[in-house]
Design a protein around this motif. Structure first.
Motif, short mmCIF file in Angstrom:
data_model
loop_
_atom_site.label_atom_id
_atom_site.label_comp_id
_atom_site.label_asym_id
_atom_site.label_seq_id
_atom_site.Cartn_x
_atom_site.Cartn_y
_atom_site.Cartn_z
N ARG A 362 0.82 -1.21 0.00
CA ARG A 362 0.00 0.00 0.00
C ARG A 362 0.85 1.26 0.00
O ARG A 362 0.48 2.25 -0.65
N VAL A 363 1.98 1.26 0.74
CA VAL A 363 2.88 2.43 0.80
C VAL A 363 4.26 1.98 0.38
O VAL A 363 4.61 0.79 0.37
N ASP A 364 5.07 2.98 0.01
CA ASP A 364 6.42 2.68 -0.44
C ASP A 364 7.30 2.20 0.72
O ASP A 364 7.12 2.62 1.87
N VAL A 365 8.25 1.35 0.37
CA VAL A 365 9.21 0.82 1.35
C VAL A 365 10.58 1.41 1.04
O VAL A 365 11.09 1.25 -0.08
N HIS A 366 11.17 2.08 2.01
CA HIS A 366 12.50 2.67 1.87
C HIS A 366 13.51 1.76 2.60
O HIS A 366 13.17 1.12 3.61
N THR A 367 14.74 1.76 2.11
CA THR A 367 15.74 0.86 2.68
C THR A 367 17.03 1.61 2.99
O THR A 367 17.36 2.61 2.34
N ALA A 392 3.65 -3.60 9.15
CA ALA A 392 3.95 -2.19 8.92
C ALA A 392 3.04 -1.59 7.86
O ALA A 392 2.56 -0.45 8.00
N GLN A 393 2.79 -2.32 6.76
CA GLN A 393 1.91 -1.82 5.70
C GLN A 393 0.49 -1.61 6.23
O GLN A 393 -0.20 -0.69 5.81
N ARG A 394 0.08 -2.44 7.18
CA ARG A 394 -1.27 -2.35 7.72
C ARG A 394 -1.46 -1.09 8.56
O ARG A 394 -2.56 -0.52 8.61
N HIS A 395 -0.38 -0.59 9.21
CA HIS A 395 -0.51 0.53 10.14
C HIS A 395 0.15 1.81 9.66
O HIS A 395 -0.07 2.87 10.26
N ALA A 396 1.01 1.75 8.63
CA ALA A 396 1.73 2.95 8.18
C ALA A 396 0.80 3.95 7.52
O ALA A 396 -0.22 3.58 6.91
N ARG A 397 1.16 5.23 7.65
CA ARG A 397 0.41 6.28 6.96
C ARG A 397 0.98 6.48 5.55
O ARG A 397 0.22 6.47 4.58
N SER A 398 2.31 6.67 5.46
CA SER A 398 2.89 6.95 4.14
C SER A 398 4.28 6.37 3.94
O SER A 398 4.83 6.49 2.85
N ARG A 399 4.85 5.75 4.96
CA ARG A 399 6.25 5.34 4.80
C ARG A 399 6.55 4.10 5.67
O ARG A 399 6.14 4.03 6.83
N VAL A 400 7.30 3.15 5.09
CA VAL A 400 7.85 1.99 5.78
C VAL A 400 9.34 1.94 5.47
O VAL A 400 9.73 2.13 4.31
N THR A 401 10.14 1.72 6.48
CA THR A 401 11.60 1.72 6.31
C THR A 401 12.18 0.40 6.80
O THR A 401 11.81 -0.08 7.88
N VAL A 402 13.10 -0.18 6.02
CA VAL A 402 13.80 -1.41 6.39
C VAL A 402 15.29 -1.11 6.41
O VAL A 402 15.83 -0.57 5.43
N THR A 403 15.95 -1.44 7.51
CA THR A 403 17.40 -1.21 7.63
C THR A 403 18.08 -2.49 8.12
O THR A 403 17.46 -3.31 8.81
N THR A 404 19.33 -2.64 7.75
CA THR A 404 20.19 -3.72 8.28
C THR A 404 21.51 -3.10 8.70
O THR A 404 22.02 -2.18 8.05
N ARG A 405 22.06 -3.62 9.78
CA ARG A 405 23.32 -3.12 10.32
C ARG A 405 23.89 -4.16 11.28
O ARG A 405 23.24 -5.18 11.56
N THR A 406 25.10 -3.87 11.77
CA THR A 406 25.71 -4.71 12.80
C THR A 406 25.79 -3.93 14.10
O THR A 406 25.95 -2.70 14.09
N ASP A 407 25.68 -4.63 15.17
CA ASP A 407 25.81 -4.04 16.51
C ASP A 407 26.62 -5.02 17.37
O ASP A 407 26.07 -5.88 18.03
#
Length: 490
Positions: A362-367, A392-407
């Protein structure tokens, strides 16, 4: 017999009795040996004193007939010359062993008569003449050896036999040559004391063992009484299948109290698991009933009135039913302990591939993706990412973001949205099965409430965690942490 010694109480009593018995035997043997050694030393001392007293008389050149020998009660005495001839002995000595000779009657030297007083008088006259020729008797004295040798033996005096410790003292004289004095010290006191102590031990030790066994039996019985209560209650729980019951916990801080607490904790976990399984079956049945009923209705209408058949709705219900069945099957496999496997997965490439296959968002996914490897099941991780994106798509208004990293030693995959977020008090509840915070939302829009539960179960099976926090945009931030292969190997 096997049933008796199958009891902890019987084994504890037997073990304690054996330990005490061994300790008593060792202590008794030590006491007897010490007592015997002490009394033997006393007999040696008496024998040595008597032997040196007679040796002193011989050293002063006293004739054999005039020797002041100890009484028979004090022990037998023998005087043996250098040729092994018995020259003096205690009166009434009938038998002797353990000394230099077993003779009991003195005998004169070769060529001298024996057995009458005339020979003793002649010996005395010869001694007096020898003394007159040499001057004063007191000027002649012998040399007594400082060494004393000891031996064990027996003797019969005036018809009474007894055991003795014999002390041998050598004395050198000019007139009589080298002589050896044997004097005996009676072992009657030692034998009497040892016999009395042994009798006391033979009577006292069994009584003491009986007391120890009885006390151990009673103490063990009292200590194991809570175990019997736990056993009875567990049997009752098994018979009634009532997992709400609990075993009694004693007011102690010992192992039995810890056993009772652990048993109750196990019962609580088992009750929770069973109730969770029952709710799962009930909820699954409820969730399956809706799409099946809808699909059946549409098919029945289509069979009667083909022109009214809602093909799109039937396909949608079928897809929903298929997804729900897949979710239930995956949960069943996870509950059965299915291992995630050890395939290497690059999270950045994995996210790009999964996003490329999604066409109905439904909304765009940013990475914002950084390459990091994890080990596990690609299919299960794909289910986690898909469920988090669907949520996230079910509750987002206009944006979903996916990130990957190390900690540090962790690989982190985060999915956030700019929706209304999750209230802090509900952040753990949303991971329960069949839970939907918005009860007013339709089932078609809200799903069955299994996605987040599956996602957390998969994370845990991979040795990681899944938590939800507030995103910088104010929505929900789901953070999946998985160990990197290096940290897993360590």
């Amino acid at each position: 017999m096997r049933r008796l010694f199958g009891s902890v109480r019987a084994r504890a009593t037997l073990g304690a009795s054996l330990v005490v018995a061994l300790a008593l035997v060792a202590a008794g043997a030590a006491v007897l040996l010490s007592l015997r050694a002490n009394l033997t030393d006393q007999a040696d001392a008496r024998a040595a004193s008597a032997a040196r007293e007679v040796a002193s008389q011989l050293a002063s050149n006293r004739p054999y007939a005039d020797l002041d020998l100890p009484d028979e009660e004090d022990g037998p005495v023998q005087v043996v010359d250098e040729d092994g001839r018995l020259v003096a002995a205690s009166e009434d000595l009938e038998r002797i062993s353990g000394t230099g000779t077993d003779e009991v009657k003195p005998r004169p030297a070769a060529g001298q008569p024996s057995g009458d007083d005339d020979s003793e008088e002649k010996d005395g006259e010869k001694d007096e003449k020898r003394g007159e020729g040499n001057g004063d008797d007191s000027s002649e004295s012998g040399e007594i050896s400082d060494d004393t040798e000891y031996s064990g033996g027996s003797a019969t005096i005036d018809g009474e036999s007894a055991d003795y410790r014999f002390a041998a003292v050598e004395v050198g004289t000019e007139s009589k040559g080298d002589l050896t004095v044997y004097a005996g010290g009676s072992l009657a006191d030692e034998q009497s004391a040892v016999s009395t102590a042994l009798t006391a031990m033979l009577i006292g030790f069994p009584l003491l063992l009986a007391v120890v066994a009885g006390v151990t039996w009673l103490v063990t019985r009292r200590a194991l009484r809570p175990v019997a209560a736990i056993t009875r209650e567990m049997s009752a729980i098994t018979a009634s299948e009532d997992l709400a019951r609990r075993v009694p916990e004693p007011d102690t801080h010992d192992e039995i109290a810890r056993l009772a607490r652990t048993t109750n904790e196990t019962l609580t976990a088992l009750q929770t698991s069973v109730e969770r399984q029952r709710r799962f079956v009930a909820d699954a049945s409820h969730e399956l009933r809706s799409p099946i009923a809808s699909l059946r209705t549409q098919l029945e209408v289509g069979a009667a009135h083909p022109e009214l058949l809602d093909v799109d709705g039937a396909v949608e219900d079928t897809v929903r039913l298929q997804e729900l069945a897949a979710d239930l099957l995956l949960l069943a496999r996870l509950d059965a302990g299915e291992k995630p496997g050890g395939a290497r997965v690059d999270l950045a490439a994995f996210v790009r591939e999964e996003l490329s296959q999604r066409t109905r968002d439904r909304v765009d996914v940013h990475t914002d993706l950084k390459s990091v490897e994890v080990a596990g099941s690609r299919g299960q991780l794909a289910r986690v990412l898909g469920n988090l994106l669907n949520n996230a798509q079910r509750h987002a208004r206009s944006r979903v973001t996916v990130t990957t990293r190390t900690d540090g030693a962790w690989a982190v995959l985060a999915v956030s949205d700019d929706g209304s977020g999750v209230p802090e008090g509900e952040r753990e509840r949303i991971f329960e099965r069949f839970v939907r915070l918005d009860d007013a939302r339709s089932r078609d829009d809200g799903g069955a409430g299994l996605g987040l539960a599956i996602a957390r179960d998969v994370a845990v099976r991979h040795g990681g965690t899944l938590v939800v926090r507030e995103a910088p945009s104010g929505g929900a931030l789901f953070e999946l942490r998985l160990p990197t292969p290096q940290s897993s190997a360590e």
